[in-house]
Motif scaffolding. Structure first.
Motif, PDB file in Angstrom:
ATOM      1  N   ARG A   1       0.838  -1.190   0.000  1.00 54.34           N
ATOM      2  CA  ARG A   1       0.000   0.000   0.000  1.00 54.34           C
ATOM      3  C   ARG A   1       0.878   1.248   0.000  1.00 54.34           C
ATOM      4  O   ARG A   1       1.929   1.282   0.649  1.00 54.34           O
ATOM      5  CB  ARG A   1      -0.954  -0.004   1.196  1.00 54.34           C
ATOM      6  CG  ARG A   1      -2.007  -1.099   1.108  1.00 54.34           C
ATOM      7  CD  ARG A   1      -3.020  -1.004   2.230  1.00 54.34           C
ATOM      8  NE  ARG A   1      -2.424  -1.333   3.513  1.00 54.34           N
ATOM      9  CZ  ARG A   1      -3.030  -1.184   4.695  1.00 54.34           C
ATOM     10  NH1 ARG A   1      -4.254  -0.656   4.722  1.00 54.34           N
ATOM     11  NH2 ARG A   1      -2.436  -1.518   5.805  1.00 54.34           N
TER      12      ARG A   1
ATOM     13  N   LYS B   1       2.076   4.809   0.957  1.00 48.49           N
ATOM     14  CA  LYS B   1       1.977   5.673   2.126  1.00 48.49           C
ATOM     15  C   LYS B   1       1.437   7.032   1.686  1.00 48.49           C
ATOM     16  O   LYS B   1       2.006   7.689   0.806  1.00 48.49           O
ATOM     17  CB  LYS B   1       3.335   5.841   2.806  1.00 48.49           C
ATOM     18  CG  LYS B   1       3.256   6.634   4.108  1.00 48.49           C
ATOM     19  CD  LYS B   1       4.617   6.727   4.790  1.00 48.49           C
ATOM     20  CE  LYS B   1       4.493   7.455   6.124  1.00 48.49           C
ATOM     21  NZ  LYS B   1       5.803   7.575   6.807  1.00 48.49           N
TER      22      LYS B   1
ATOM     23  N   CYS C   1      -0.862  10.837   2.756  1.00 48.53           N
ATOM     24  CA  CYS C   1      -1.417  11.789   3.699  1.00 48.53           C
ATOM     25  C   CYS C   1      -2.576  12.516   3.031  1.00 48.53           C
ATOM     26  O   CYS C   1      -2.676  12.534   1.802  1.00 48.53           O
ATOM     27  CB  CYS C   1      -0.365  12.805   4.155  1.00 48.53           C
ATOM     28  SG  CYS C   1       0.871  12.119   5.286  1.00 48.53           S
TER      29      CYS C   1
ATOM     30  N   GLU D   1      -2.307   3.545   2.343  1.00 50.87           N
ATOM     31  CA  GLU D   1      -2.231   3.522   3.800  1.00 50.87           C
ATOM     32  C   GLU D   1      -2.147   4.960   4.291  1.00 50.87           C
ATOM     33  O   GLU D   1      -1.163   5.663   4.004  1.00 50.87           O
ATOM     34  CB  GLU D   1      -1.005   2.743   4.279  1.00 50.87           C
ATOM     35  CG  GLU D   1      -0.878   2.698   5.795  1.00 50.87           C
ATOM     36  CD  GLU D   1       0.333   1.906   6.260  1.00 50.87           C
ATOM     37  OE1 GLU D   1       0.574   1.878   7.480  1.00 50.87           O
ATOM     38  OE2 GLU D   1       1.026   1.317   5.401  1.00 50.87           O
TER      39      GLU D   1
ATOM     40  N   ALA E   1      -1.251   7.765   6.531  1.00 49.93           N
ATOM     41  CA  ALA E   1      -0.354   8.005   7.656  1.00 49.93           C
ATOM     42  C   ALA E   1      -0.785   9.221   8.465  1.00 49.93           C
ATOM     43  O   ALA E   1      -0.599   9.254   9.692  1.00 49.93           O
ATOM     44  CB  ALA E   1       1.071   8.202   7.144  1.00 49.93           C
TER      45      ALA E   1
ATOM     46  N   GLU F   1       5.985  12.704   8.052  1.00 47.36           N
ATOM     47  CA  GLU F   1       5.474  11.455   7.491  1.00 47.36           C
ATOM     48  C   GLU F   1       6.157  11.041   6.199  1.00 47.36           C
ATOM     49  O   GLU F   1       6.194   9.860   5.856  1.00 47.36           O
ATOM     50  CB  GLU F   1       3.964  11.567   7.267  1.00 47.36           C
ATOM     51  CG  GLU F   1       3.156  11.897   8.513  1.00 47.36           C
ATOM     52  CD  GLU F   1       3.242  10.818   9.574  1.00 47.36           C
ATOM     53  OE1 GLU F   1       3.669   9.692   9.272  1.00 47.36           O
ATOM     54  OE2 GLU F   1       2.886  11.108  10.742  1.00 47.36           O
TER      55      GLU F   1
ATOM     56  N   PRO G   1       5.235  11.220   2.964  1.00 45.07           N
ATOM     57  CA  PRO G   1       4.336  10.366   2.174  1.00 45.07           C
ATOM     58  C   PRO G   1       4.764  10.277   0.716  1.00 45.07           C
ATOM     59  O   PRO G   1       5.447  11.166   0.182  1.00 45.07           O
ATOM     60  CB  PRO G   1       2.993  11.092   2.296  1.00 45.07           C
ATOM     61  CG  PRO G   1       3.374  12.535   2.436  1.00 45.07           C
ATOM     62  CD  PRO G   1       4.623  12.528   3.288  1.00 45.07           C
ATOM     63  N   GLU G   2       4.348   9.209   0.065  1.00 48.28           N
ATOM     64  CA  GLU G   2       4.579   9.058  -1.374  1.00 48.28           C
ATOM     65  C   GLU G   2       3.459   9.713  -2.176  1.00 48.28           C
ATOM     66  O   GLU G   2       3.637  10.068  -3.330  1.00 48.28           O
ATOM     67  CB  GLU G   2       4.668   7.568  -1.726  1.00 48.28           C
ATOM     68  CG  GLU G   2       5.106   7.296  -3.148  1.00 48.28           C
ATOM     69  CD  GLU G   2       5.265   5.807  -3.443  1.00 48.28           C
ATOM     70  OE1 GLU G   2       5.540   5.470  -4.619  1.00 48.28           O
ATOM     71  OE2 GLU G   2       5.100   4.992  -2.514  1.00 48.28           O
TER      72      GLU G   2
END
Length: 363
Positions: free
Chosen positions: A18, A20, A22, A44, A46, A79, A81-82
């Motif tokens: 999954r 990552k 935000c 997912e 975060a 975080e 995030p990707e």
């Protein structure tokens, strides 16, 4: 290439990997339509950010995010995030908050999914394009109407043997255009900017780039009728049908080919009128066409608990998010909701802002 492809949906917990992610924004639209769509995507959560910490915390509990924030920069830094989802509102001057937030997400190394509108000007759209290219990250605008199964089917009909080339198109959508003296004010143009992305994305998806356009404006309701010439050679009209009943068919799309046409009403009902000759005038005793020429009707049933009769699917929310997550996981580029398409829609928005009624303008 087929645009409407039946796929079997996987649930979020079934994905081995999954992305990552935000989320910036904890408003009503996101609550109803975007957060729930993540149940069917390899994502997912975060962190969730909103200026109201209590609201962000409630959303984090409801949608399984790890942490709540009020500062999006802090969230991006902590975080890493990707992918960042952005569903926000407008600055006091009418500019789009998500534009600046997307720039920050790109600077942090993340891909971006942002709700429309992408920006409030061509200049801001170009800033995003430059930042996206520099970061090597994708920015996708949620042009959900191009992911309607019915509209995808229209796209697949164009150029098919039974339909032929697209010769004309009509899109009808209820939206008011402010008076000429108010069009320079982005705050007064906010509703128009927010909604021109819907018919604009359909026109671009089905007809491609617009070459020139002219329109007439009705002052009582703000309705407009616009004539269009596409670079592909087709012609069309965009009827912004302000003044229609709230109980009416909300929107309508029709494409016409070479002896065939197809109509989508309310986004979920598609009628394809296949090639057929008119019965002999004055002598035909029946209106029933041969089976091979009869119209085809597509609409969802609502008696089963299927995903396809859930508005997260037939209104395109899940498919558009999967379009981006599929591309991220595969290392490929998105083809819908791109900044190049957003640029074409912004050209249409600025056309309505700068052009007097009845004047033909090359876009």
């Amino acid at each position: 290439m087929s645009h409407h492809v039946q796929r079997e949906i996987r649930y979020n917990f079934e994905f081995d990997h999954r992305i990552k992610a935000c989320f910036i924004g904890a408003g009503g639209h996101a609550y109803r339509n975007v957060y729930p769509a993540l149940r069917y995507a390899p994502v997912e959560l975060a962190g969730i950010c909103d200026l109201d910490l209590g609201r962000a915390e409630k959303f984090a509990r409801l949608f399984g995010a790890g942490k709540a924030y009020t500062d999006h920069r802090e969230m991006l830094e902590r975080e890493r995030p990707e992918l960042v989802f952005i569903v926000t509102a407008y600055h006091p001057d009418g500019r789009v908050q998500a534009t600046d937030l997307a720039l920050d997400a790109l600077a942090a190394g993340a891909h971006v999914w942002m709700e429309k509108p992408t920006a409030a000007s061509l200049e801001d759209t170009e800033r995003l394009r430059a930042a996206s290219a520099a970061a090597g990250r994708m920015v996708m605008t949620g042009l959900k109407k191009t992911f309607f199964p019915t509209v995808e089917k229209l796209k697949d009909l164009i150029g098919s043997p039974g339909f032929g080339r697209l010769t004309s198109i009509n899109v009808r959508y209820p939206q008011s255009l402010p008076s000429r003296e108010d069009r320079a004010d982005l705050v007064k143009m906010q509703s128009f900017l927010d909604h021109i992305y819907h018919p604009g994305s359909i026109l671009n998806f089905l007809g491609g780039e617009i070459e020139r356009a002219s329109y007439e404006w009705e002052p009582l309701t703000g309705a407009t009728v616009t004539t269009l010439r596409f670079r592909c050679g087709a012609i069309g009209t965009l009827h912004l049908a302000a003044g229609q009943s709230g109980g009416s068919i909300f929107e309508r799309v029709e494409i016409i080919g070479e002896g065939a046409n197809a109509i989508v009403e309310n986004g979920s009902r598609l009628t394809y009128f296949r090639k057929a000759d008119l019965p002999v005038y004055g002598r035909a005793a029946s209106f029933i066409q041969p089976d091979e020429n009869a119209a085809l009707l597509y609409e969802p049933e609502h008696s089963l608990g299927q995903l396809y009769n859930n508005n997260l699917f037939y209104l395109g929310y899940v498919p558009e998010i999967l379009h981006l997550t599929d591309a991220i996981l595969a290392g490929t580029q998105i083809t819908r909701g791109t900044l190049e398409i957003a640029r074409e829609i912004m050209k249409l928005f600025e056309f309505y802002r700068r052009t007097d009624a009845g004047v033909t303008t090359n876009l």
